[in-house]
Structures are given as C-alpha cells and as structure tokens.
Scaffold this active site. Structure first.
Site, mmCIF file in Angstrom:
data_model
loop_
_atom_site.group_PDB
_atom_site.id
_atom_site.type_symbol
_atom_site.label_atom_id
_atom_site.label_comp_id
_atom_site.label_asym_id
_atom_site.label_seq_id
_atom_site.Cartn_x
_atom_site.Cartn_y
_atom_site.Cartn_z
ATOM 1 N N LYS A 1 30.571 47.377 38.870
ATOM 2 C CA LYS A 1 30.976 46.178 38.176
ATOM 3 C C LYS A 1 31.136 46.551 36.543
ATOM 4 O O LYS A 1 30.067 47.107 36.007
ATOM 5 C CB LYS A 1 29.690 45.097 38.514
ATOM 6 C CG LYS A 1 30.175 43.700 37.812
ATOM 7 C CD LYS A 1 29.431 42.668 38.385
ATOM 8 C CE LYS A 1 29.430 41.355 37.972
ATOM 9 N NZ LYS A 1 28.713 40.454 38.263
ATOM 10 N N ARG B 1 25.802 48.303 41.692
ATOM 11 C CA ARG B 1 25.272 47.330 42.579
ATOM 12 C C ARG B 1 25.154 47.952 44.038
ATOM 13 O O ARG B 1 26.083 48.574 44.387
ATOM 14 C CB ARG B 1 26.091 46.115 42.412
ATOM 15 C CG ARG B 1 25.479 44.780 43.292
ATOM 16 C CD ARG B 1 26.166 43.563 42.914
ATOM 17 N NE ARG B 1 27.511 43.344 43.358
ATOM 18 C CZ ARG B 1 28.184 42.396 42.745
ATOM 19 N NH1 ARG B 1 27.890 41.422 41.929
ATOM 20 N NH2 ARG B 1 29.564 42.157 43.009
ATOM 21 N N ARG C 1 32.283 37.732 50.778
ATOM 22 C CA ARG C 1 31.823 36.334 50.432
ATOM 23 C C ARG C 1 32.447 35.368 51.104
ATOM 24 O O ARG C 1 33.469 35.652 51.732
ATOM 25 C CB ARG C 1 32.378 36.277 48.822
ATOM 26 C CG ARG C 1 31.971 37.546 47.797
ATOM 27 C CD ARG C 1 32.957 37.564 46.928
ATOM 28 N NE ARG C 1 32.711 38.894 46.056
ATOM 29 C CZ ARG C 1 32.119 38.815 44.915
ATOM 30 N NH1 ARG C 1 31.907 37.786 44.222
ATOM 31 N NH2 ARG C 1 32.108 40.119 44.391
ATOM 32 N N GLY D 1 38.656 43.171 32.459
ATOM 33 C CA GLY D 1 38.007 44.021 33.615
ATOM 34 C C GLY D 1 36.524 44.759 33.048
ATOM 35 O O GLY D 1 36.212 45.534 33.874
ATOM 36 N N ASP E 1 26.062 37.784 42.705
ATOM 37 C CA ASP E 1 26.757 37.534 41.405
ATOM 38 C C ASP E 1 25.957 36.783 40.576
ATOM 39 O O ASP E 1 26.147 35.477 40.357
ATOM 40 C CB ASP E 1 28.089 36.932 41.771
ATOM 41 C CG ASP E 1 29.293 37.963 41.767
ATOM 42 O OD1 ASP E 1 28.848 39.383 41.883
ATOM 43 O OD2 ASP E 1 30.414 37.515 41.774
ATOM 44 N N ARG F 1 36.749 42.690 38.089
ATOM 45 C CA ARG F 1 36.182 43.796 36.982
ATOM 46 C C ARG F 1 35.127 44.625 37.781
ATOM 47 O O ARG F 1 34.225 45.142 37.377
ATOM 48 C CB ARG F 1 35.593 43.108 36.157
ATOM 49 C CG ARG F 1 34.744 41.969 36.358
ATOM 50 C CD ARG F 1 33.724 41.731 35.649
ATOM 51 N NE ARG F 1 33.011 40.529 35.792
ATOM 52 C CZ ARG F 1 32.126 40.135 34.813
ATOM 53 N NH1 ARG F 1 31.995 40.688 33.604
ATOM 54 N NH2 ARG F 1 31.723 38.843 34.966
ATOM 55 N N ASP G 1 32.927 32.066 45.780
ATOM 56 C CA ASP G 1 33.477 33.542 45.822
ATOM 57 C C ASP G 1 31.778 34.125 45.223
ATOM 58 O O ASP G 1 31.683 35.149 45.245
ATOM 59 C CB ASP G 1 34.380 33.553 44.718
ATOM 60 C CG ASP G 1 34.059 32.995 43.233
ATOM 61 O OD1 ASP G 1 34.175 31.632 43.464
ATOM 62 O OD2 ASP G 1 34.052 33.517 42.454
ATOM 63 N N ASN G 2 30.965 33.266 44.840
ATOM 64 C CA ASN G 2 29.745 33.872 44.593
ATOM 65 C C ASN G 2 28.516 33.658 45.739
ATOM 66 O O ASN G 2 27.358 34.055 45.439
ATOM 67 C CB ASN G 2 29.023 33.229 43.309
ATOM 68 C CG ASN G 2 30.041 33.630 41.982
ATOM 69 O OD1 ASN G 2 30.628 34.682 42.069
ATOM 70 N ND2 ASN G 2 29.982 32.903 41.129
ATOM 71 N N GLY H 1 39.363 37.631 43.574
ATOM 72 C CA GLY H 1 39.105 39.011 43.883
ATOM 73 C C GLY H 1 38.625 39.692 42.756
ATOM 74 O O GLY H 1 38.055 39.135 42.028
HETATM 75 P P1 AMP Z 1 32.568 35.413 38.061
HETATM 76 O O1 AMP Z 1 32.417 34.462 37.156
HETATM 77 O O2 AMP Z 1 31.794 36.846 37.422
HETATM 78 O O3 AMP Z 1 31.886 35.240 39.460
HETATM 79 O O4 AMP Z 1 33.955 35.843 38.221
HETATM 80 C C1 AMP Z 1 34.902 34.802 38.700
HETATM 81 C C2 AMP Z 1 36.141 35.780 38.806
HETATM 82 O O5 AMP Z 1 36.621 36.298 37.676
HETATM 83 C C3 AMP Z 1 36.491 37.078 39.691
HETATM 84 O O6 AMP Z 1 37.364 37.148 40.151
HETATM 85 C C4 AMP Z 1 36.114 38.173 38.655
HETATM 86 O O7 AMP Z 1 36.452 39.203 39.004
HETATM 87 C C5 AMP Z 1 36.878 37.531 37.449
HETATM 88 N N1 AMP Z 1 36.279 37.976 36.386
HETATM 89 C C6 AMP Z 1 35.422 37.720 35.609
HETATM 90 N N2 AMP Z 1 35.158 38.285 34.509
HETATM 91 C C7 AMP Z 1 36.321 39.135 34.276
HETATM 92 C C8 AMP Z 1 36.791 40.085 33.573
HETATM 93 N N3 AMP Z 1 36.214 40.230 32.165
HETATM 94 N N4 AMP Z 1 38.031 40.427 33.377
HETATM 95 C C9 AMP Z 1 38.533 40.391 34.793
HETATM 96 N N5 AMP Z 1 38.223 39.615 35.750
HETATM 97 C C10 AMP Z 1 37.025 38.923 35.438
HETATM 98 MG MG MG Z 2 31.635 36.057 40.993
#
Ligand code: AMP
Ligand code: MG
Length: 486
Positions: free
Chosen positions: A113, A176, A183, A126, A262, A93, A252-253, A90
């Site tokens: 974001k 964005r 996704r 976040g 992403d 952030r 998820d990406n 989900g």
């Molecule tokens: P990502 O690697 O950016 O595609 O993120 C994978 C998952 O981790 C997604 O659910 C993001 O919302 C969550 N996520 C990544 N970085 C953070 C962060 N700094 N704080 C909270 N959630 C994060």
């Molecule tokens: Mg992602």
C-alpha cells in the site's frame, strides 16, 4: 524457517486476467528505511524473525525490488461511499504483489500500500504517508491479537519521499497480508457494469478458494452470501464488544472474508460513548460507533444486490433477516464473558444494556472498566468502580443485580479473574498512543512505535514496565481529530 528467497508464489487472482486487475509496477520510495516489522506476521509466511533485519526486505517493501515470482496487479472495484455509489474505484495506491503459499498450504496475498499511481488513482498521487501506514500497521496486528478478524501487516517502510497532504509528510509503504483482497465493491463493479460473466467468474473464484464448504451445498451462491453475512456479523459483534470504531465503512472497505479491512481514521473508544464519531469528515455520523451495526447490514444489502443475477431475491432476503439475531448472539456472548459469566441467562441483554446506558455520559473508560471489574471479587471491584459513575443510584441498582448474577453462577473467584483477564485487555490501541509513536517516527525515532506494537500484540498479558500504556488517556488525548486524508 525461511528467508526471503524461499517464498513460493501461486498468483491465483492475477491469473483471472485483465478484466479483474491491471499489471502495474511499484514506484520506489527514496532512501527507504524499515520503521517496524511484525514477527507474528512474518511467521505466517514461515519467515525467520531475522528477516526483519535483511536489507532486501526494505528494498521489496519500498518498491525498489521484486520477487521474480511476484506479479504486481492493481485490482478494479467500485463501491458505495457514504451511501452514494462511486462507479470506479480500484487500487489507486496499492498493488497485489502476489500470493505466497506457506508450509501449511495457506495462501497469503502480499499487498503493498502506497506503491505509486495506477490506472485507478483518479486525482490521487498513489502514495501513503508514514502516519497512516503506522496506524494501519498497529491496528491490524492489535486487532488480530484481540481476537478480532483483521487483515495483517508485515512491515512499514518510511522514506525521504515528500508526500503532500494538508502539509508535506514523509511517504511510506505498508506491506499487508490477507487471504484475499476481494471487497464487496468488487462484486458491485461487475454487477453495475453488467458484466455478469465476469461477476460469475469472480463469485466462483471466491467460493472455490475462500468458501469451499459452499460447494457441498445444493445452492452454493445462496450459502455463500449467508456465510459472508455470518462472518461479517461475527466481526461487527467483536468491534462493538471491544469499542472499535472503523470510521469509513464504505462497501469498498468491506472484505468478502469478514475481516477488518482498510484502516483510516479508526479509533477505540476511550470513554464509552455509543454516538462516538471517529472520522472527522463524517459530519452526519453515518459511521458512528452505534451505527456500525445497521451500516454493516446496509452494506450486506449492497452486496446482496450485486448477487441478484445468480441468487433469488427471496433467498437473499431470508439471509439478510438473520443478520441482527446472529450479530446479537455473538455480541451478547462476548459481553457475558467480559462480565465474567459462563452461563447464558434470561435478562443478560438488559443487564449489559443498562450498564452501557450508565456509562454513557459518565466518562467511564470502556477498556479499563472491564479489566478492573475482573481484578477483584465482585463486591470489591464494584465498590472501586462506583465513583466513576454519575448516576450513583442507577449504578448501585445495577451492581446489586450484577453481584446476584455472579453469585448465582458460583464458581471459584480465582477462575473468574483468570477468565476475565483473557477477554478483557489490559492494553488497547488508544489514538493518543498511536499519535505519540507517530510523532517520534516522523522525527526519525522508530523505537516508540516498535515498543507500542510489541505491547499491543499481547494485549491481555500483564507486561511489567509497560504500565504507562495501560493508563487512562490524558484529556487532550481523547479529542484528537483524525482526518480521512492518508
Ligand atoms: P480509501 O479511503 O483509502 O479507502 O480509498 C478510497 C479510494 O481512493 C480507493 O480507490 C483508493 O485506492 C483511492 N485512493 C486513496 N488515496 C489515494 C491516493 N493518495 N492516490 C490514489 N488513490 C487513492
Ligand atoms: Mg479503501
């Protein structure tokens, strides 16, 4: 041309309700500043380029203010990360602020974001850092300019908020844009939690708003999967043809729209290397450059699995079988054009593959090779490029065939060169260029990132005075380690 006050919203995804997303307000950054904005992206919302100088943009894009019609929501999804299923991801952030309708009647999601913690933040803070926000901004706008489908980026705001990664960094937010933020992982979430009614609601939502042609088909859901697969194949073909390595192709990406989505530790190839791994944390090379094709297929299978309550397995399987041929046709078509050919001929695939084999291990710069090949008549161009190859005999054999193939097509030399300049970029987003602009921005100088963005948003044009951005990368620039932490 509009101002920020004139935007109209129609928040279709928010209206699906709390099963699909949770209302969360953005948490503002301290002392926000505009780092960079994209006039091309502002234009998608009919916004005047001068909006970039409106102080309210910084307020909105740093979470301190909100349009009255915005309805910020964190979306729920899950997904396969490096091959393992993670049941709950989900928006941890990022927030979907709402959907703007432009004058052409198109809906654009505005997603912020780095907007602070949400119910999906798990252990995270976040936040997003300046480095990763700039990287996503540059890549989104550049990919679009290259003709590679991508989410878009309106602006980056920096701040004095400290965010801790491997070291303390400056917090930032990225605004964005995309027609949808759904996704593959959204479908997986409702499938694996056995919420089939919600899964159908999501499916109907996406089909109605993003794949309306499917409604004309006797089996709309079957046709929908096929359409997602076609768009994904076309996107991957462009990645491979231009040397783009995404780095984190978790489901998820993967956008349901078949757009690049992403951005993390991505890279464009400098020297051609089919086995290149851009993600420093990807020890096994699951997401290496050449694996992107089978991984996209794998990800589509994960999506297909989530559609099994509504589509017969045999139907899904029949679509899955189309992926490789569709991918290959798109890829070969673009590679032919990169080589200056206008006609498809038997043996083209082998010719392209032999070229890539010769490049492998020869430290040939992938982007510059094609641009230079199109700057002179074949004979002269091949003569200049010859020295870059280790296997000279192999290259000579390839060059003889290329020359013969070009001559057989005939046509005017000037036309060939003009055609090739339209598909072979002069400028490409090299990691070291992004890195230099990021280091300046971290020190408070935003001019380099703005200039780099400007150059990369017209990648096929000659831009006098900007030659340094088209140069061969320095040796250190080829070996930057880009981590996943963002
Ligand atoms: P990502 O690697 O950016 O595609 O993120 C994978 C998952 O981790 C997604 O659910 C993001 O919302 C969550 N996520 C990544 N970085 C953070 C962060 N700094 N704080 C909270 N959630 C994060
Ligand atoms: Mg992602």
């Amino acid at each position: 041309m509009k101002t920020l006050d004139d935007l109209r919203f129609d928040n279709r995804f928010a209206r699906l309700g709390d099963t699909f997303s949770t209302r969360v307000l953005p948490q503002p950054l301290d002392d926000p500043q505009l780092v960079v904005a994209s006039a091309d992206a502002l234009a998608l919302l009919d916004l005047d380029p001068a909006v970039a100088d409106d102080p309210r943009l910084v307020q909105i894009a740093s979470g301190a203010a909100l349009w009255s019609e915005a309805e910020p929501r964190a979306m729920v999804y899950s997904g396969h990360q490096f091959g393992s299923y993670n049941p709950r991801l989900g928006d941890g952030r990022g927030l979907l602020l709402g959907e703007v309708i432009n004058d052409a009647g198109e809906h654009w999601d505005l997603h912020l974001k780095g907007a602070g913690s949400t119910p999906y933040s798990r252990m995270g803070d976040g936040r997003a850092v300046l480095r990763s926000s700039i990287r996503e901004f540059l890549a989104s706008e550049h990919l679009h300019a290259l003709g590679i489908p991508s989410s878009r980026a309106l602006c980056v705001t920096g701040s004095d908020t400290v965010v801790y990664r491997e070291r303390p960094e400056r917090g930032a937010m990225l605004m964005r844009l995309a027609h949808s933020h759904v996704r593959f992982g959204h479908f997986e979430y409702f499938y694996y939690t056995r919420q089939h009614e919600a899964l159908r609601t999501l499916l109907d939502h996406v089909v109605q708003w993003h794949y309306p042609d499917c409604l004309e088909h006797p089996e709309p859901y079957t046709f929908f999967f096929r359409a997602v697969l076609e768009r994904t194949a076309a996107m991957i073909a462009r990645w491979q043809a231009y040397g783009f390595c995404h780095g984190v192709m978790n489901t998820d990406n993967m956008s349901i729209l078949g757009i690049t989505f992403d951005f993390g530790p991505y890279a464009f190839l400098d020297d051609f290397d089919a086995r290149f791994i851009c993600n420093h944390s990807d020890d096994s090379g699951r997401y290496s450059f050449e694996n992107q094709v089978p991984i996209a297929h794998w990800n589509l299978a994960a999506l297909a699995q989530a559609l099994t309550p509504f589509v017969e397995v045999e139907r899904l399987r029949a679509s899955m079988d189309l992926f490789l041929p569709l991918y290959e046709a798109e890829w070969l078509d673009l590679m032919r054009r990169r080589l200056g050919f206008t006609l498809a001929q038997e043996g083209d695939k082998a010719l392209v593959q032999r070229l890539l084999q010769l490049m492998q291990g020869s430290a040939v710069d992938y982007t510059r090779f094609f641009r230079e090949l199109g700057e002179h008549a074949p004979e002269a161009a091949l003569q200049r490029l010859r020295n870059e190859f280790v296997d000279l005999a192999g290259f000579d054999a390839w060059a003889a065939e290329y020359r013969a193939r070009s001559e057989a097509e005939g046509g005017d030399q000037a036309d060939r060169q003009a055609r090739m300049a339209q598909v072979n970029p002069r400028y490409i987003l090299r990691n070291y260029l992004a890195q230099q602009a990021i280091e300046a921005a971290e020190a408070g100088d935003y001019a380099p990132v703005r200039e780099l963005h400007r150059v990369l948003s017209r990648p096929f044009d000659e831009q006098p005075g900007m030659e340094r951005y088209a140069e061969r990368p320095p040796e250190w620039g080829k070996h930057l380690e880009i981590s996943c932490s963002s």
